[in-house]
Write a protein that holds these residues in place. Structure first.
Motif, short mmCIF file in Angstrom:
data_model
loop_
_atom_site.label_atom_id
_atom_site.label_comp_id
_atom_site.label_asym_id
_atom_site.label_seq_id
_atom_site.Cartn_x
_atom_site.Cartn_y
_atom_site.Cartn_z
N GLN A 129 -7.90 -64.02 6.58
CA GLN A 129 -7.43 -62.75 7.12
C GLN A 129 -8.56 -62.11 7.94
N HIS A 130 -8.17 -61.56 9.07
CA HIS A 130 -9.11 -61.04 10.07
C HIS A 130 -10.17 -60.08 9.49
N HIS A 131 -9.71 -59.08 8.74
CA HIS A 131 -10.66 -58.07 8.27
C HIS A 131 -11.49 -58.56 7.10
N ALA A 138 -12.58 -61.58 7.07
CA ALA A 138 -13.63 -62.32 7.78
C ALA A 138 -14.72 -61.37 8.28
N HIS A 139 -14.31 -60.22 8.82
CA HIS A 139 -15.31 -59.23 9.28
C HIS A 139 -16.26 -58.88 8.13
N VAL A 140 -15.69 -58.59 6.97
CA VAL A 140 -16.49 -58.16 5.82
C VAL A 140 -17.34 -59.32 5.28
N LEU A 170 -12.98 -51.62 10.51
CA LEU A 170 -12.27 -50.82 11.51
C LEU A 170 -12.31 -51.55 12.84
N ASP A 171 -11.16 -51.83 13.41
CA ASP A 171 -11.14 -52.45 14.73
C ASP A 171 -9.83 -52.16 15.43
N GLY A 172 -9.58 -52.89 16.51
CA GLY A 172 -8.37 -52.62 17.29
C GLY A 172 -7.16 -53.28 16.69
N THR A 173 -7.28 -54.56 16.44
CA THR A 173 -6.13 -55.36 16.06
C THR A 173 -6.56 -56.53 15.20
N GLY A 174 -5.85 -56.73 14.10
CA GLY A 174 -6.05 -57.95 13.32
C GLY A 174 -4.76 -58.19 12.54
N ASN A 187 -18.12 -56.83 16.17
CA ASN A 187 -16.82 -57.07 16.80
C ASN A 187 -16.36 -58.50 16.53
N ASP A 188 -15.30 -58.94 17.22
CA ASP A 188 -14.74 -60.25 16.92
C ASP A 188 -15.68 -61.41 17.26
N GLY A 189 -16.76 -61.13 17.98
CA GLY A 189 -17.77 -62.16 18.22
C GLY A 189 -18.42 -62.64 16.94
FE FE Z 1 -11.55 -57.56 14.78
#
Ligand code: FE
Ligand code: ZN
Ligand code: ZN
Length: 785
Positions: A485-487, A489-491, A509-513, A761-763
């Motif tokens: 899941q996108h978020h 992965a961020h964490v 917190l981001d735009g879209t996931g 960010n998504d990078g």
């Molecule tokens: Fe993101």
């Protein structure tokens, strides 16, 4: 000691691992050993460097106690093991060149900015490299961008087409020389040459003449495509507003800030006041673009009060900038295409009418690599883009691991390879929806697998089934795939960076996931460890009227927020009516808890951004106007989720929850919390009607989001017994929000962790995906070879 050796003669073998090849390590050891009067040898091997030194105890002690100061500045030593051997009666110290094939664990250096010694040669008229634009040594020059295969040897780089002249060969073979085994070693006799090309590929000038012609064109306000380390830049005089305007128009980039290369440190200090950490970044051998407070010219940064500044990092840049204080140096590409890498691609920029001439050279770029971009926030490095100068530097994420490939996000794509517990995040690839960028992604993944001589045993990808990066992963037959899941992965990326295992409270917190419930997430509070997560709270949902269109046109978000919150809309009535129709029909209005869209709505309501010309333009303009002296905040609500159904347990497999951390099992609450900023929007519009300054309202809005997040975090932290908070996601590129929220969380006694190794960010997403896949593999949830 054996009998034949009168005084205290001893021999010690040391094995050194880390970034110890391609950085002048062996010559440094050679010089140091000789100066200490020791005999023996040093050699490269696949795991690093091995050396044996023999001599008196005193000399050996001197050697090892001062070794660290004698190492090349680019070396990174991660481990030294020492053992004593019987003396062998060596009579001299040698560099043994033997690079056996085998598993590649030695670290591959990133590209390095021109060093002081080479710069001095470039500027001395009696040196044979006077004004030679490809001067380099073991301390500096191209590395990653010219590597075809490992080991890092000239034959395996794009320098293999240039045969060393006698003088260069002598340097290359002399262990006492600072160019001993400088693989890209070159001089005007034997190395790469500059050429100035016009449309059609006609060569206008070569060598020094090409340089001077290019400078003349730039002085006339023309745009020149200049070949650097990782591809082409588009250059123009930063103080020629008309030229900068033309460049913007041709690149179809009317507002987004452009990077400027300043001649030298003195020039930087004339226009900016960098703090010590910013100075250190600017001068580092990675030479990233550093976003500094201050505006060089409104043509360069029309939307913000800051500027992306960097210093010359190749001899060619130093020479070009002799004639200019500052050049705009923006990536040589069109829209979302990858940067031009070779001459045919650069010539296309001429045909498309983007540049007037091409300053080329004949050393091929083997790995495209954009400039890295970062800023310093509260003394810490925050990457906006991690690429040239940092890639392929690894991050240790575990003691060992199978080979994992993580395919990243579709926007700001990077991918990540984990090999033996080291995570290697790729250079910036870009937006995969652009066909040529997707091809770059595919070919670069293949090249990395070849370079490291590995095949993935596990592939990790985003949970979004429609992502091109997910589909790529699913086409790798026979390899277990892990959807992350996108978020989460961020964490998880931050957990890996900081060496944390969790559970932590993650604020993503981001735009879209893509969320587990199939809706668009983007303002998320997760209880997470490296393996799985549970969603505890989220931002209030608003429908995105028109889906993707709502992202490109922030006024749609503003109108939707007003309609749903019962706030009187002060924009054109037809817009509100249109959005009302779209919402009533319920067509293409996906509900979203996106934090990014809230900033869009606020920016649009304040008249700062109706239509976004680039990603997050609304948020960037909103932050740019913030009056930092304002402390006030608007109201928000923390309520229970009114959507039907209880919380969902997470980890991509509903019902499992955080099964690997039983102590943190969720404590009795049936519903998710919702952090609802509806009241804030009503107060913001009331302020606007009273005619308050935009900077004040923008500040109050930022303060409100920070306060709301901190309150929810504190409640959840207490409820779950967790005091570590991880902040990640593209919205945290907002410096104002990041510092306010960090301060608020600390005041509440919470520990705060953010991204410093990869972008928030998504990078940075591929690193997080890889780490989750690794954790699930360790937990025995995947079977692989
Ligand atoms: Fe993101
Ligand atoms: Zn050098
Ligand atoms: Zn030469």
């Amino acid at each position: 000691m054996t009998g034949g050796w009168p005084q205290e003669v001893a021999r010690i073998r040391a094995r050194i691992s880390g970034r110890v090849q391609g950085v002048g390590f062996r010559p440094a050891i050679y010089r140091h050993a000789v100066s200490c009067g020791l005999r023996g040898f040093v050699r490269n091997d696949p795991a690093g460097v091995t050396l044996e030194v023999e001599g008196s105890r005193d000399d050996l002690n001197l050697f090892f106690s001062t070794l660290e100061q004698r190492l090349p500045r680019q070396a990174v030593v991660t481990e030294v093991t020492r053992e004593e051997l019987p003396p062998q009666g060596s009579t001299r110290f040698e560099v043994v060149v033997s690079e056996a094939a085998g598993p590649v664990t030695v670290q591959l250096p990133p590209d390095l900015a021109t060093c002081e010694a080479c710069l001095a040669e470039l500027r001395s008229p009696d040196n044979r490299r006077y004004r030679y634009p490809f001067t380099n040594c073991t301390d500096c020059g191209p590395r990653f961008t010219i590597i075809r295969e490992l080991p890092y040897d000239r034959a395996n780089t794009s320098m293999n087409r240039f045969r060393l002249c006698a003088a260069c060969a002598r340097e290359y073979q002399d262990p006492a020389d600072r160019r001993f085994h400088a693989e890209p070693n070159a001089c005007p006799v034997c190395g790469p040459r500059l050429r100035l090309l016009e449309k059609g590929g006609e060569c206008l000038a070569e060598g020094e003449a090409a340089l001077q012609e290019a400078q003349a064109l730039l002085r006339q306000g023309q745009i020149v495509a200049v070949k650097g380390l990782g591809g082409y830049h588009l250059a123009c005089d930063a103080f020629a507003a008309e030229a900068v305007g033309r460049l913007r128009q041709r690149k179809q980039r009317p507002h987004k800030t452009l990077a400027v290369m300043l001649r030298d440190l003195t020039t930087v200090l004339r226009y900016f006041q960098p703090c010590p950490e910013e100075l250190q970044e600017l001068l580092s051998p990675a030479r990233p673009i550093v976003v500094l407070d201050g505006v060089l010219s409104p043509a360069v940064s029309p939307d913000t009060r800051d500027t992306g500044v960097f210093l010359p990092y190749t001899p060619l840049h130093h020479l070009l900038l002799e004639e200019f204080e500052a050049l705009v140096m923006t990536s040589g590409n069109r829209l979302e295409e990858p940067i031009a890498q070779d001459e045919p691609q650069a010539l296309r920029l001429l045909e498309q009418g983007i540049a007037e001439a091409v300053l080329a050279h004949d050393r091929p770029v083997l790995h495209r690599c954009d400039d890295s971009v970062l800023r310093v926030v509260e003394g810490r490095r925050c990457f906006l883009r991690r690429s040239r100068g940092f890639v392929p530097g690894p991050l240790r994420v575990a003691a060992d691991s199978p080979v994992i490939l993580a395919t990243g996000s579709d926007l700001k794509n990077t991918f990540c390879l984990v090999i033996r517990g080291q995570a290697y995040v790729s250079q910036h690839i870009g937006d995969l929806a652009e066909h040529s960028t997707y091809s770059f992604f595919e070919s670069e993944v293949d090249r990395w697998l070849e370079l490291f001589r590995v095949t993935p045993a596990v592939v990790a990808h985003d949970l979004h089934p429609g992502y091109l990066s997910s589909r790529y992963a699913s086409r790798l037959d026979g390899i277990p795939a892990v959807a992350v899941q996108h978020h989460h992965a961020h964490v998880a990326g931050v957990l890996a960076e900081q060496g944390l295992e969790g559970p932590v409270l993650g604020i993503a917190l981001d735009g879209t996931g893509y969320g587990e419930d199939g809706t668009v997430w983007g303002g998320e509070f997760l209880l997470a460890d490296r393996c799985s997560f549970q969603r505890l709270a989220h931002f209030g949902r608003y429908p995105l009227p028109g889906g993707e269109k709502a992202i490109a046109e922030p006024w749609r978000m503003a109108a939707a927020v007003c309609l749903l919150e019962g706030i009187e809309w002060d924009g054109p009535p037809e817009r509100s009516e249109m959005v009302a129709r779209v919402l009533a029909a319920g067509l293409n209005c996906p509900p979203s808890s996106s934090a990014g869209r809230l900033f869009d709505a606020a920016a649009a309501l304040l008249g700062l951004c109706d239509e976004a010309g680039y990603e997050a333009q609304g948020a960037i303009r909103l932050e740019a106007v913030v009056d930092p002296t304002v402390r006030r905040r608007y109201s928000y609500r923390v309520r229970d989720d009114d959507e039907a159904g209880a919380r969902k347990a997470g980890g991509g497999r509903p019902g499992e929850g955080l099964k690997h951390s039983p102590d943190s099992a969720p404590k009795g609450r049936a519903r998710l919390f919702v952090l609802d900023f509806g009241p804030a929007f009503a107060e913001l519009l009331a302020d606007k009607r009273r005619g308050l300054p935009v900077g004040e309202m923008a500040a109050v809005f930022h303060n409100t989001v920070a306060a709301g997040c901190a309150e929810v975090a504190a409640r959840l932290g207490e409820e779950q017994g967790v005091d570590q908070v991880v902040l990640s996601g593209g919205v945290f590129q907002n410096r104002c929000l990041l510092s306010h929220l960090t301060a608020e969380l600390r005041e509440r006694g919470l520990k705060v962790y953010t991204n410093t190794v990869v972008p928030a960010n998504d990078g940075g997403l591929s690193l997080g995906q890889a780490v989750v896949a690794l954790a699930r593999w360790k937990a025995g949830e995947l079977s692989c070879v």
